[in-house]
Every structure is written in structure tokens, then in C-alpha cells.
Design an enzyme around this catalytic site. Structure first.
Site, short mmCIF file in Angstrom:
data_model
loop_
_atom_site.label_atom_id
_atom_site.label_comp_id
_atom_site.label_asym_id
_atom_site.label_seq_id
_atom_site.Cartn_x
_atom_site.Cartn_y
_atom_site.Cartn_z
N ASP A 122 9.61 -2.86 15.09
CA ASP A 122 9.08 -2.15 15.56
C ASP A 122 7.95 -2.50 16.90
O ASP A 122 7.77 -1.29 17.41
CB ASP A 122 9.02 -1.29 15.12
CG ASP A 122 8.04 0.44 15.02
OD1 ASP A 122 8.93 0.36 16.12
OD2 ASP A 122 7.79 0.72 14.89
N GLY A 163 1.07 -1.31 0.49
CA GLY A 163 -0.19 0.22 0.01
C GLY A 163 0.99 1.52 -0.45
O GLY A 163 1.78 1.19 -0.36
N ARG A 164 0.32 2.65 0.89
CA ARG A 164 1.52 3.22 0.60
C ARG A 164 2.39 3.52 1.26
O ARG A 164 3.23 3.77 0.44
CB ARG A 164 0.66 4.55 1.86
CG ARG A 164 -0.95 4.71 0.84
CD ARG A 164 -1.83 5.80 1.92
NE ARG A 164 -2.19 4.86 3.29
CZ ARG A 164 -3.52 4.88 3.14
NH1 ARG A 164 -4.85 5.28 2.86
NH2 ARG A 164 -4.46 3.61 4.32
N ILE A 165 2.69 2.66 2.79
CA ILE A 165 3.79 2.83 2.73
C ILE A 165 5.26 1.20 2.91
O ILE A 165 5.76 2.19 1.68
CB ILE A 165 3.63 2.43 4.54
CG1 ILE A 165 3.01 3.36 5.17
CG2 ILE A 165 5.40 2.41 5.11
CD1 ILE A 165 2.71 3.40 6.73
N ARG A 170 -3.58 -8.54 -1.30
CA ARG A 170 -4.69 -8.73 -1.44
C ARG A 170 -4.74 -8.65 -2.83
O ARG A 170 -5.23 -9.75 -3.39
CB ARG A 170 -5.88 -8.19 -0.93
CG ARG A 170 -6.42 -8.46 0.63
CD ARG A 170 -6.97 -7.61 0.97
NE ARG A 170 -6.80 -5.67 1.10
CZ ARG A 170 -7.25 -4.95 1.99
NH1 ARG A 170 -7.89 -5.54 2.88
NH2 ARG A 170 -7.35 -3.72 1.57
N SER A 171 -4.63 -8.01 -3.79
CA SER A 171 -4.57 -8.01 -5.20
C SER A 171 -3.51 -7.41 -5.91
O SER A 171 -2.76 -7.01 -5.24
CB SER A 171 -5.51 -7.15 -5.82
OG SER A 171 -5.56 -5.44 -5.22
N ARG A 188 2.03 -4.24 12.39
CA ARG A 188 1.31 -4.70 14.03
C ARG A 188 2.17 -5.87 14.34
O ARG A 188 2.46 -7.19 13.86
CB ARG A 188 -0.02 -4.96 13.49
CG ARG A 188 -0.76 -3.21 13.82
CD ARG A 188 -0.77 -2.42 14.94
NE ARG A 188 -1.53 -1.62 14.56
CZ ARG A 188 -1.22 -0.18 14.50
NH1 ARG A 188 0.01 -0.04 14.56
NH2 ARG A 188 -1.65 0.77 13.89
N HIS A 191 7.77 1.08 19.14
CA HIS A 191 6.62 1.30 17.80
C HIS A 191 7.08 2.62 17.25
O HIS A 191 5.73 3.55 18.39
CB HIS A 191 5.61 0.68 18.53
CG HIS A 191 4.48 0.79 17.72
ND1 HIS A 191 2.73 0.35 17.79
CD2 HIS A 191 4.73 1.69 16.60
CE1 HIS A 191 1.88 0.35 17.15
NE2 HIS A 191 2.57 1.28 15.92
N GLU A 196 2.39 -5.16 23.34
CA GLU A 196 3.10 -4.06 23.63
C GLU A 196 2.26 -3.01 25.11
O GLU A 196 0.88 -2.38 25.18
CB GLU A 196 2.61 -2.88 22.33
CG GLU A 196 3.32 -3.54 20.67
CD GLU A 196 3.17 -2.73 20.16
OE1 GLU A 196 2.89 -1.40 20.55
OE2 GLU A 196 3.86 -2.96 19.07
P1 NAP Z 1 -2.70 0.58 3.29
O1 NAP Z 1 -2.03 1.80 1.73
O2 NAP Z 1 -4.09 0.91 3.43
O3 NAP Z 1 -1.45 -0.50 2.55
C1 NAP Z 1 -2.61 -1.94 3.51
C2 NAP Z 1 -1.84 -3.04 2.62
O4 NAP Z 1 -1.72 -4.55 3.08
C3 NAP Z 1 -2.33 -2.88 1.07
O5 NAP Z 1 -0.88 -3.35 0.39
C4 NAP Z 1 -3.39 -4.22 1.46
O6 NAP Z 1 -3.78 -4.67 -0.18
C5 NAP Z 1 -2.49 -4.77 1.94
N1 NAP Z 1 -3.41 -6.18 2.90
C6 NAP Z 1 -4.71 -5.74 3.27
N2 NAP Z 1 -4.78 -7.18 3.75
C7 NAP Z 1 -3.68 -7.83 3.85
C8 NAP Z 1 -3.82 -9.44 3.31
N3 NAP Z 1 -5.31 -9.81 4.72
N4 NAP Z 1 -3.17 -9.95 3.18
C9 NAP Z 1 -2.24 -9.34 2.55
N5 NAP Z 1 -1.85 -8.32 2.76
C10 NAP Z 1 -3.50 -7.83 3.26
O7 NAP Z 1 -2.08 1.32 4.37
P2 NAP Z 1 -0.59 2.07 4.31
O8 NAP Z 1 -1.18 3.30 4.53
O9 NAP Z 1 0.91 0.99 4.44
O10 NAP Z 1 -0.28 1.56 5.96
C11 NAP Z 1 0.09 -0.08 6.89
C12 NAP Z 1 -0.22 -0.02 8.38
O11 NAP Z 1 1.12 0.28 8.96
C13 NAP Z 1 -1.14 0.27 8.71
O12 NAP Z 1 -2.52 0.40 8.45
C14 NAP Z 1 -0.22 -0.04 10.33
O13 NAP Z 1 -1.42 -0.77 10.55
C15 NAP Z 1 1.11 0.14 9.71
N6 NAP Z 1 1.71 0.85 10.78
C16 NAP Z 1 2.64 0.33 11.57
C17 NAP Z 1 3.53 1.81 12.13
C18 NAP Z 1 3.91 1.57 12.87
O14 NAP Z 1 4.58 2.60 13.58
N7 NAP Z 1 5.11 0.86 13.18
C19 NAP Z 1 2.96 3.66 11.53
C20 NAP Z 1 2.50 3.80 10.39
C21 NAP Z 1 1.54 2.58 10.08
P3 NAP Z 1 -4.27 -4.08 -1.36
O15 NAP Z 1 -3.72 -3.12 -1.74
O16 NAP Z 1 -4.47 -5.46 -2.53
O17 NAP Z 1 -5.55 -4.00 -0.42
#
Ligand code: NAP
Length: 323
Positions: free
Chosen positions: A262, A159-161, A181-182, A238, A285, A267
Site C-alpha cells: 500500500d 501497536g494500535r493497528i 521494540r519491546s 511506510r 496508500h 509515492e
Molecule cells: P503505534 O501504536 O505507535 O505502533 C507502532 C508499533 O511499531 C509499536 O508496536 C512499536 O513498538 C513498533 N515499532 C516502532 N519502532 C520500531 C522499530 N524500530 N522496530 C520494530 N518495531 C518498532 O502506531 P499505529 O497507530 O499502530 O500506526 C503504525 C504506523 O502505521 C503509522 O506510524 C503509520 O506509519 C502507518 N500507517 C499507515 C497507513 C496507511 O495508509 N497505509 C495508515 C495508518 C498508519 P513498541 O510497541 O515496542 O513501542
């Protein structure tokens, strides 16, 4: 509330899930009547509950259905964080409550940390620092480490990150593949639908999916076995995404080479067995924990509340609440 700050005269009551970031809390207190959940007795909560129209929380906040059910006037839950797995979004939607989060503004920091953990684990940076401080250098060199540049990176969650991590990995001449997922045909990276196959074909496996039921313990013993004795796991997603016990065993037995973590299952508690492992790099974290990014997150979380209560559309609803 800071000792010098008078309570806001705002008629809009907002429940804060705790003492939130000092970058967020003063903005909230200046604009709304804030009630801090963790400082309310059950009687006090019952008294303010009918008035509460907003909830403010962090990415770690738990906002369960039974809390929202106590708040009949609730309209909006604003989370300062991109992950909102602690919010029961289905229950919020059933109650016509909007949920917002803070995507994008933290992409750089989390991606930077992922690369930092990859380098730290493979080049043994914390161990090297300890080596120098312990005065061991004059007695001889450290064991050789593992090269990161040019290695194969598997990203779980593109996704974004995930995309920001991939972009950085290209500067290290890494080969990038991913699962999600896709597939995303617009991206120049190989989509590997099978997580096991991705792990098998990776030197570094980086996790950056959301938490929650759908990704719970996605990384289990078979995935770690597929990653193999030269593979590194990095988790900036997570703690729930990894079977932590299976990870500890894989590290203790040499099933994988090392890890950079992280996030953790419980936690801020980190199992003693993880603490004892030198081949693991641990951070508390801190994915988005820079002053600039936390300010941007606080501002966006506040602006979602401000927009909503000014009768305007929120800026960043979670996907489930988008029109
Ligand atoms: P995002 O843009 O929504 O991207 C999430 C990605 O995960 C997408 O590519 C999605 O697939 C994929 N995904 C979702 N469910 C899945 C599954 N069951 N199996 C495989 N892939 C799956 O979110 P983001 O902004 O990148 O952030 C991602 C996550 O990083 C957050 O939700 C948060 O939990 C974590 N995070 C952690 C920290 C930290 O401090 N360590 C900070 C920020 C975020 P699709 O593209 O196919 O939908």
C-alpha cells in the site's frame, strides 16, 4: 477555499501544507485564516510567517525544521494522519511547538486493508479478476493459489493497528507472532525479538511500524531471504521501511512468493519493475481511505487545533509531546 466561501475573520493564522482533504479544509477555512503553503510565493510566505500560529498537514506532509524556524509564533502542528514521520518533532519540541496526530480512529480501516492485501496476494484476487475479464476462463482454470487460513502471521509493529490486524487474523485461525521494540506480555501472541527469526517463522510478514530513521529499510535482502519462497510480504506501514530494490529482486528471483503493497519509497511513483510483477498487489496508500474514517481523522485533526486555540489541552499529542 471554495469559491463561495468568504475568508474567515479569525485572527488566528494557520498554514496549511497544501490543499488538504475536502473533509478537513472547509473546517479549517471556517475557523482560521488559512494560508496554503503550496500557493504562496516566497515573498508572500515571508509576509505571513510572523503571524502563523498553527500548521495543518496530512500524514504525508513534510514539516522540516527550516520551515518551522521561519515561523516564530508557531505553537502547534496538527497532522491528519497517525504517521507523522514527515514532521521534525525534535525541532518542533526545541521551538516549544506541540505536534498532534490522529491515532486510533483509523485502526479498523488499516487492519482491514492489511487482511485484504494478504488475501489478495495469496489468493491472487486481482489476477483472477483479470483472468475472467480477459476471457481466459473457458480455456481452463487458473493455477492453484495459496491457502491463508491457518497460516503463520508475523507482524512487525504490534501497536494500535498491529493489534487490530492480529485480532482479525485469529478469525482466520492464523498463528500470530510479532516483533516490536519491546514485548507486550499482556497480549496472547509470541514476541520474537529478532526480525530475522520472525521472518523465518512466518508465511505472511505484515509491516505496521512507523516510518522514519529508526525503521528505515528494516526489511532488507536477508529478511526477505528468511521469509522464503513461500512467504508473502504485506506493507501497510511506510515505503521507507522496505529496501524496495531488494524487494523487487526478491520477487523477480522467487526469493519470496508475493507481496501486497500500500506504500512505496517515492509515492506516488511506483517503479516499473514492480508494476511488471503479477505476483504483487498494489494499492495507492489507501490504508485509511474510507469516507467514515477520513471524516473522523479530519474532525480529530481540526479539534486538536480548536482545543489548543481555545486554551484547552490538545486531544491527541504525539508520544514525544505527551507530558
Ligand atoms: P503505534 O501504536 O505507535 O505502533 C507502532 C508499533 O511499531 C509499536 O508496536 C512499536 O513498538 C513498533 N515499532 C516502532 N519502532 C520500531 C522499530 N524500530 N522496530 C520494530 N518495531 C518498532 O502506531 P499505529 O497507530 O499502530 O500506526 C503504525 C504506523 O502505521 C503509522 O506510524 C503509520 O506509519 C502507518 N500507517 C499507515 C497507513 C496507511 O495508509 N497505509 C495508515 C495508518 C498508519 P513498541 O510497541 O515496542 O513501542
Amino acid at each position: 477555499m471554495s469559491p463561495t466561501q468568504a475568508p474567515s475573520a479569525s485572527p488566528i493564522h494557520v498554514l496549511s501544507m497544501g490543499r488538504l482533504s475536502p473533509l478537513f479544509m472547509p473546517q479549517l477555512q471556517a475557523a482560521f485564516r488559512i494560508h496554503v503553503l503550496t500557493e504562496l510565493t516566497p515573498e508572500e510566505l515571508a509576509e505571513v510567517a510572523p503571524l502563523v500560529r498553527g500548521i495543518a498537514g496530512s500524514g504525508e506532509s513534510k514539516v522540516p525544521a527550516d520551515l518551522m524556524a521561519q515561523l516564530p509564533a508557531l505553537e502547534l502542528v496538527s497532522i491528519m494522519g497517525v504517521g507523522y514521520d514527515g514532521v521534525d518533532v525534535a525541532a518542533a519540541k526545541a521551538q516549544q511547538v506541540m505536534v498532534t496526530h490522529t491515532p486510533n480512529v483509523l485502526n479498523d480501516d488499516v487492519a482491514d486493508l492489511a487482511i485484504g492485501l494478504m488475501l489478495s496476494a495469496s489468493r491472487q484476487l486481482p489476477a483472477a479478476d483479470r483472468y475472467v475479464r480477459a476471457g481466459l476462463w473457458p480455456a481452463g482454470a487458473m493455477p492453484l493459489a495459496r491457502k491463508m487460513s491457518g497460516a503463520r502471521l508475523g507482524i512487525v509493529g504490534m501497536g494500535r493497528i498491529g493489534q487490530a490486524i492480529a485480532q482479525r487474523a485469529l478469525a482466520f485461525n492464523m498463528t500470530v507472532a510479532y516483533t516490536a521494540r519491546s514485548g507486550k506480555p499482556e497480549l496472547p501472541f509470541a514476541f520474537v525479538p529478532s526480525l530475522l527469526a520472525l521472518a523465518e517463522a512466518s508465511d505472511f510478514l505484515v509491516l505496521i511500524t512507523p516510518g522514519g530513521a529508526a525503521t528505515r529499510r528494516l526489511i532488507d535482502a536477508p529478511v526477505l531471504k528468511a521469509l522464503g519462497p513461500k512467504g508473502f510480504l504485506v506493507n501497510v506501514a511506510r515505503g521507507s521501511v522496505v529496501d524496495e530494490l531488494a524487494l523487487i529482486e526478491a520477487l523477480e528471483n522467487g526469493t519470496i512468493a508475493g507481496a501486497g503493497l500500500d506504500v512505496f519509497e517515492d509515492e506516488p511513483r511506483v517503479p516499473d519493475r514492480l508494476l511488471a510483477l503479477q505476483k504483487v498487489v498494489l494499492t495507492p496508500h489507501i490504508g485509511s481511505a474510507t469516507a467514515a474514517t477520513r471524516q473522523a481523522m479530519a474532525d480529530l485533526a481540526f479539534n486538536n487545533l480548536a482545543a489548543h486555540f481555545a486554551g484547552q489541552p490538545v486531544l491527541t499529542p504525539v508520544p514525544e509531546c505527551q507530558p
